[in-house]
Structures are given as C-alpha cells and as structure tokens.
Design a protein around this motif. Structure first.
Motif, PDB file in Angstrom:
ATOM      1  N   TRP A  66      41.886  44.724  25.237  1.00 25.36           N
ATOM      2  CA  TRP A  66      40.934  43.730  24.743  1.00 25.36           C
ATOM      3  C   TRP A  66      40.649  42.677  25.815  1.00 25.36           C
ATOM      4  CZ3 TRP A  66      37.425  42.732  21.220  1.00 25.36           C
ATOM      5  CH2 TRP A  66      37.030  41.416  20.985  1.00 25.36           C
ATOM      6  N   TYR A  67      41.696  42.226  26.484  1.00 26.21           N
ATOM      7  CA  TYR A  67      41.533  41.148  27.458  1.00 26.21           C
ATOM      8  C   TYR A  67      41.075  41.637  28.831  1.00 26.21           C
ATOM      9  CZ  TYR A  67      43.421  37.726  24.252  1.00 26.21           C
ATOM     10  OH  TYR A  67      43.597  36.889  23.181  1.00 26.21           O
ATOM     11  N   GLN A  68      41.383  42.854  29.165  1.00 24.86           N
ATOM     12  CA  GLN A  68      40.985  43.322  30.490  1.00 24.86           C
ATOM     13  C   GLN A  68      39.607  43.973  30.510  1.00 24.86           C
ATOM     14  OE1 GLN A  68      45.497  44.512  31.907  1.00 24.86           O
ATOM     15  NE2 GLN A  68      43.805  45.521  32.897  1.00 24.86           N
ATOM     16  N   TYR A  69      39.189  44.574  29.387  1.00 23.45           N
ATOM     17  CA  TYR A  69      37.967  45.369  29.418  1.00 23.45           C
ATOM     18  C   TYR A  69      36.954  45.026  28.325  1.00 23.45           C
ATOM     19  CZ  TYR A  69      41.338  48.189  32.033  1.00 23.45           C
ATOM     20  OH  TYR A  69      42.306  48.605  32.905  1.00 23.45           O
ATOM     21  N   HIS A  70      37.342  44.227  27.334  1.00 24.75           N
ATOM     22  CA  HIS A  70      36.445  44.031  26.194  1.00 24.75           C
ATOM     23  C   HIS A  70      36.223  42.550  25.905  1.00 24.75           C
ATOM     24  CE1 HIS A  70      36.440  48.339  25.632  1.00 24.75           C
ATOM     25  NE2 HIS A  70      37.763  48.335  25.667  1.00 24.75           N
ATOM     26  N   GLY A  71      36.261  42.150  24.633  1.00 24.80           N
ATOM     27  CA  GLY A  71      35.829  40.809  24.250  1.00 24.80           C
ATOM     28  C   GLY A  71      36.622  39.669  24.840  1.00 24.80           C
ATOM     29  N   GLY A  72      37.851  39.920  25.237  1.00 22.18           N
ATOM     30  CA  GLY A  72      38.666  38.842  25.801  1.00 22.18           C
ATOM     31  C   GLY A  72      38.610  38.771  27.310  1.00 22.18           C
ATOM     32  N   ARG A  73      37.709  39.536  27.915  1.00 23.22           N
ATOM     33  CA  ARG A  73      37.691  39.633  29.382  1.00 23.22           C
ATOM     34  C   ARG A  73      37.416  38.297  30.061  1.00 23.22           C
ATOM     35  NH1 ARG A  73      34.253  44.152  32.848  1.00 23.22           N
ATOM     36  NH2 ARG A  73      34.926  43.459  34.927  1.00 23.22           N
ATOM     37  N   GLY A  74      36.513  37.517  29.491  1.00 23.53           N
ATOM     38  CA  GLY A  74      36.187  36.230  30.112  1.00 23.53           C
ATOM     39  C   GLY A  74      37.391  35.309  30.150  1.00 23.53           C
ATOM     40  N   GLU A  75      38.105  35.247  29.064  1.00 22.98           N
ATOM     41  CA  GLU A  75      39.300  34.401  29.018  1.00 22.98           C
ATOM     42  C   GLU A  75      40.349  34.902  30.013  1.00 22.98           C
ATOM     43  OE1 GLU A  75      42.819  33.023  25.868  1.00 22.98           O
ATOM     44  OE2 GLU A  75      41.081  34.166  25.151  1.00 22.98           O
ATOM     45  N   PHE A  76      40.500  36.220  30.100  1.00 23.84           N
ATOM     46  CA  PHE A  76      41.477  36.787  31.022  1.00 23.84           C
ATOM     47  C   PHE A  76      41.113  36.469  32.472  1.00 23.84           C
ATOM     48  CE2 PHE A  76      42.849  40.487  33.650  1.00 23.84           C
ATOM     49  CZ  PHE A  76      44.215  40.264  33.579  1.00 23.84           C
ATOM     50  N   GLU A  77      39.840  36.560  32.805  1.00 24.55           N
ATOM     51  CA  GLU A  77      39.417  36.275  34.174  1.00 24.55           C
ATOM     52  C   GLU A  77      39.627  34.795  34.509  1.00 24.55           C
ATOM     53  OE1 GLU A  77      35.428  37.732  34.276  1.00 24.55           O
ATOM     54  OE2 GLU A  77      36.042  39.805  34.722  1.00 24.55           O
ATOM     55  N   ASP A  78      39.384  33.914  33.515  1.00 23.66           N
ATOM     56  CA  ASP A  78      39.645  32.493  33.739  1.00 23.66           C
ATOM     57  C   ASP A  78      41.137  32.265  34.008  1.00 23.66           C
ATOM     58  OD1 ASP A  78      37.006  31.904  33.355  1.00 23.66           O
ATOM     59  OD2 ASP A  78      37.240  31.267  31.261  1.00 23.66           O
ATOM     60  N   TYR A  79      41.974  32.943  33.232  1.00 23.12           N
ATOM     61  CA  TYR A  79      43.427  32.826  33.441  1.00 23.12           C
ATOM     62  C   TYR A  79      43.795  33.310  34.834  1.00 23.12           C
ATOM     63  CZ  TYR A  79      48.213  34.492  33.639  1.00 23.12           C
ATOM     64  OH  TYR A  79      49.479  34.764  34.062  1.00 23.12           O
ATOM     65  N   GLN A  80      43.260  34.467  35.248  1.00 23.89           N
ATOM     66  CA  GLN A  80      43.580  35.011  36.565  1.00 23.89           C
ATOM     67  C   GLN A  80      43.205  34.033  37.670  1.00 23.89           C
ATOM     68  OE1 GLN A  80      45.718  37.477  36.403  1.00 23.89           O
ATOM     69  NE2 GLN A  80      44.538  39.215  37.172  1.00 23.89           N
TER      70      GLN A  80
END
Length: 526
Positions: A425-439
């Motif tokens: 979900w976080y790497q490829y779908h709806g949570g991707r934006g949040e994950f990229e901000d975290y990275q």
C-alpha cells in the motif's frame, strides 16, 4: 494395584510435536504398563476432570517463555488435586532448565518438579517416597520411563480439540545429548554428552504392533552426525524401508510418500569434514536436510556442506538461523543472503527459518541481544509474519522483504512498522506519497539522529509513540517521529479493504505446515 486414575496435562500453547514425555508416562501407566486409567487433556478447558479423584497428575512443560501457559496448567492441576500438591508432578524442558524458579514459587510448594530425563527406575526418577507408601514407590528396578515406547492412543483423546501438525510419525532418537556445549543451547543441561539411544528398530516395530505403521520417521537427535555409530544408524533407517522414493501403503488408503527428518538439524562443522556423511544421508528419504547456521563464524563449513549436499543429490534443504544472540543485524543479513545466492547458483531451494534467541531460563520473549534493540526485533517479527517465518525463493522477493544490502536491511528494520505491515500500500498504491515523504525525511538523518530515533522507539511501545514527538534532542528526529505513530483501527481496516481489490505479486511458499518452525512466535503481539 491397577485401575488407578492418572491425569496428563499439556499446557494450552501451540506446538508442532506431541508431548513425547507424557506419551511415555502414559505407556508406563497404560495398558502396556500398570494398566491404570489414563486421561490426557490440553489446557484447562476440560472442567469435567474436576469431578474425578485422581491418584496422580502429571504436567509437562516446553519452552521457558511459555511460563504463563505452564503456570496456568500447574495451578489447574492443583485445583484438580483439591490442593494436594503431593499428587502433582511437573517435568519437561522448562521445568528442567528453570528448575529453581519453579521450586521457589510459594503457591506450588509440595509439587515435585522433575529435572532432566526419566532415565532411572520409575520410583527414583519420580522421587517417590516408599516410607509414605506412594503409588508405585516400590518400582525401584523397573524399565526407565524414558526407555518406554510412546503411547500414541492418548492423542485420540484430544483430536477434536487440537491436532499436532506432525502426528503421523515415529517419534524416537538414535542418539541423545551433544558433543557441543553452545552457550545458547539447553541440551547440555537437559541431556548431557553425546551417546547412542536404543535401536530405532525396536521402537518402530513396537509402535507398528500397538498403533499401526506411521508415515514418517521423526528423529529428535541433537547432533546425529557426531555419533561414532553414524553409519550404522543410517543403515538401520534403510533397513526399515526409509529409502528414497519409499511410500507407505495402508489398506483402503492412497499410498503416501515417506520421509526422514532429523528435526533438530545436523552439524555443518562435522558434515564438511568428509563427504561420507552426506553420501550416507542421500541413501535415505530425508526431507528436508536441516543444517544449522547459527552464526557467521560457521559460514565456511556451512557453505561447503551445502555444496556437498548438492553434489550427492540432496536438494531439499532447510536450516535454522539463530539471531539476537551475539550476532549483529548485518551478520543475520549475510547469512540469509548467502542462501539466496546458493539457491540461484546451484538451482536448489533452501528454506531458512530465523530463530530469535531467548535465554533458556527466561519467562518471556523480551530478551534483547547486545547488538539488537526492541524496535529492530519487532520489525523483524513483522517482516517474518509476511513471509510466514521463512526466508526462501527468488532474489527479487528476498530483496523486497529484507533489502539488497545490509544497509538496506537496517533501514527496513528502522522503518515505521505499519509501513512494513502494509508494504505494498505504501510503496506502490494509495500510501505512496506519504512513504516518499518519509523517505525524504529519513535520508536527511545523521548517524547520531538514527541512534536517537532507535533509542526513543525502543524505550516505548507503539501505543505511546505520540508522546515521543518533541522529546528528541534532534529537530530532524522530532519531525520524523510523526510517521511512527500507529494507524487507528479504522484506517488499518480501510487499507485492507482497498488492498483486497488490488492484485499484488506474492511468492507462493509451498512448504507443508509440518515442516515449519514451531516456536517462531510469529502470532504474538508485537
């Protein structure tokens, strides 16, 4: 003196193998022994046993970290005995390794806690008092309970309640003890030095006569290749029909493939010395061949053993990988990665089971090794939940689960844990934006920031992470802490509902339940 009432209790924990100790005690008291009435229960749910006046009650124990479940069963046994502690006997692994802690518990005063194997005459092994005329206290010359053929019939008494993943098997030993004295292992305290056991053939034939033939041969040896009679042991297994391709045909049933499993694993440091060991193994239907890889120091003998196994046609391989002892996360990663590389190079498939070290006398799973921390250990458990406790398969799946380098792996261990649990979900779908901000925020952390972040996360439980924000000395750590606050149940359910409609690539792990590790603790709360 027959027809005494004997109650056997196994605590309500999940376990892979039946309680062999209780099965042997049942043999002592049952139709092939004293002809008593034997009742076997698991856990404390069967309240009907409270209505019977039992002559003796036995409780077994397994791993020390199951202290809570074991305690419940001991308390229940006392209740069943109407407080008469002299009727209650407790033995097994935890009762042996934590003997003093059991004995010192005030509420259990008077219970007999048996340390080690029942390898003396029954009256001596059970500490029976002939002066008090205790039941069978005169049995000072009888066959040791440890040497009896397990009573399989007691397993039928709980089959509607609990089915052991490994059940259609001969459970026995070709050897006891071990030549090693590894500090992380309880075998030296439980069983002592290496020695041969009674002939396998005697046990198998007796089980056949009493309970019918079994499919598999489950050998519980700790280090069979260290036996001076290793070749004779393998020859005996062949003579029993457990050769490559062997099948068991039972009337009215489809023939089933048989297998031999030295379930505690074999010693790479001995295997690598002479190809004979593996050549002998290749003459029996061993599946899988389990080789321990407990620390990076045995990498060379381990790798040599794997290559030799491949050369003699042994391709169904498995191993245990101890971590959280003296190892570092990098050490564990290198061991896991080696198996992936060997799989790819040799065209084999090694199933690896990382096993979290716990001291053999600790009551829970809270031990943290010198080179690990609480947060990393929780993260590792979450990763293993996703892989069913197994490290296997293609390099692509391995890299996604554990990273492409030791640094990647440590970054994964430090990732917010709901990012791990809902990785796609976080790497490829709806949570991707949040994950990229975290990275982006994570990449700006200095080494000192990472150390402070780990220390803060390890000092708390996830439900209190909100209170950590603003407590860090580093402003960069304070900014990133908000990503670590766990999701609400509602948000978690929403992610799961959305992911149900999204097809994701998943590795199909075709390993039977009866080959999985029994004490990985994957179902525990993290």
């Amino acid at each position: 003196m027959a027809n005494k009432r004997i109650l056997l209790i196994e605590p309500g924990y999940r376990n892979k193998y039946p309680p062999i100790g209780l099965m042997k005690i049942a043999a002592y008291h049952g139709p092939y022994g004293k002809r008593d009435n034997v009742k076997f229960i698991k856990g404390e749910q069967e309240k009907s046993v409270l209505r019977t006046n039992w002559d003796r009650i036995y409780v077994t124990s397994l791993f020390s970290f199951e202290w809570r479940e074991i305690s419940k069963s001991i308390d229940f046994a006392l209740e069943v005995a109407n407080g008469n502690a002299t009727k209650v006997f407790v033995g097994g692994i935890a009762a042996s390794l934590m003997h003093d802690q059991f004995v010192m518990e005030p509420r259990w005063r008077g219970i007999r806690f048996i340390k080690g194997l029942l390898s003396d005459a029954p009256a001596k092994a059970l500490h029976l008092d002939d002066f008090e005329e205790e039941l069978y206290s005169e049995d000072v010359d009888g066959t040791p309970i440890e040497d009896l053929v397990p009573d399989y019939s007691i397993l039928d008494q709980i089959k509607d309640q609990y089915v052991y993943p490994v059940n259609d098997a001969y459970f026995t030993y070709a050897s006891r003890g071990c030549v090693r004295k590894c500090h992380f292992c309880g075998v030296p305290k439980l069983e002592g030095g290496q020695r041969d056991a009674r002939p396998i053939t005697d046990v198998v034939k007796a089980i056949d006569e009493r309970y019918g033939p079994k499919r598999d041969l489950m050998l519980m040896d700790n280090n069979v290749v260290a036996s001076a009679n290793y070749r004779s042991i393998i020859a005996e297994i062949r003579d029993l029909g457990f050769v490559p391709g062997a099948k068991l045909a039972r009337p009215g049933r489809v023939p089933v493939q048989r297998r031999v499993d030295f379930n505690q694993g074999v010693d790479a440091r001995i295997l690598c010395k002479d190809k004979m060991y593996l050549q002998e193994m290749s003459t029996i239907c061993i599946k899988p061949l389990r080789i321990a890889f407990d620390h990076i120091g045995v990498r060379k003998p381990y790798e040599t053993s794997i290559r030799m196994a491949h050369d003699v046609g042994l391709h169904d391989l498995s191993n245990y990988m101890l971590y959280n002892f003296h190892d570092t996360p990098t050490d564990l990663y290198q061991r896991m990665r080696l198996n992936i590389d060997l799989n790819e190079e040799l065209g084999i498939r090694i199933f690896s089971f990382p096993m979290r070290f716990q001291p053999t006398d600790q009551k829970d799973r809270t031990h943290v090794g010198d080179h690990w921390n609480k947060y990393f250990l929780r993260s590792m458990q979450i990763i293993l939940q996703a892989t069913h406790g197994i490290v296997s398969g293609s390099p692509d799946f391995f890299k996604e689960a554990f990273g492409d380098s030791p640094d990647d792996y440590e970054n994964l261990l430090l990732r917010p844990q709901h990012f791990l649990f809902n990785r796609h979900w976080y790497q490829y779908h709806g949570g991707r934006g949040e994950f990229e901000d975290y990275q982006h925020q994570f990449q700006r952390l200095k080494d000192s920031d990472r150390r402070e972040l780990v220390a803060l996360l390890s000092s708390s439980v996830p439900s209190t992470y909100t209170g950590l924000i603003g407590k860090a000395e580093s402003s960069a750590v304070n900014r990133i802490l908000s990503y670590y606050v766990p999701l609400s149940d509602e948000v978690e359910r929403d992610i799961w509902d959305k992911m149900k409609n999204i097809k994701t690539a998943a590795e199909k792990i075709s390993i039977p339940e009866d080959e999985r590790v029994e004490d990985a603790g994957l179902t525990e709360n993290v």
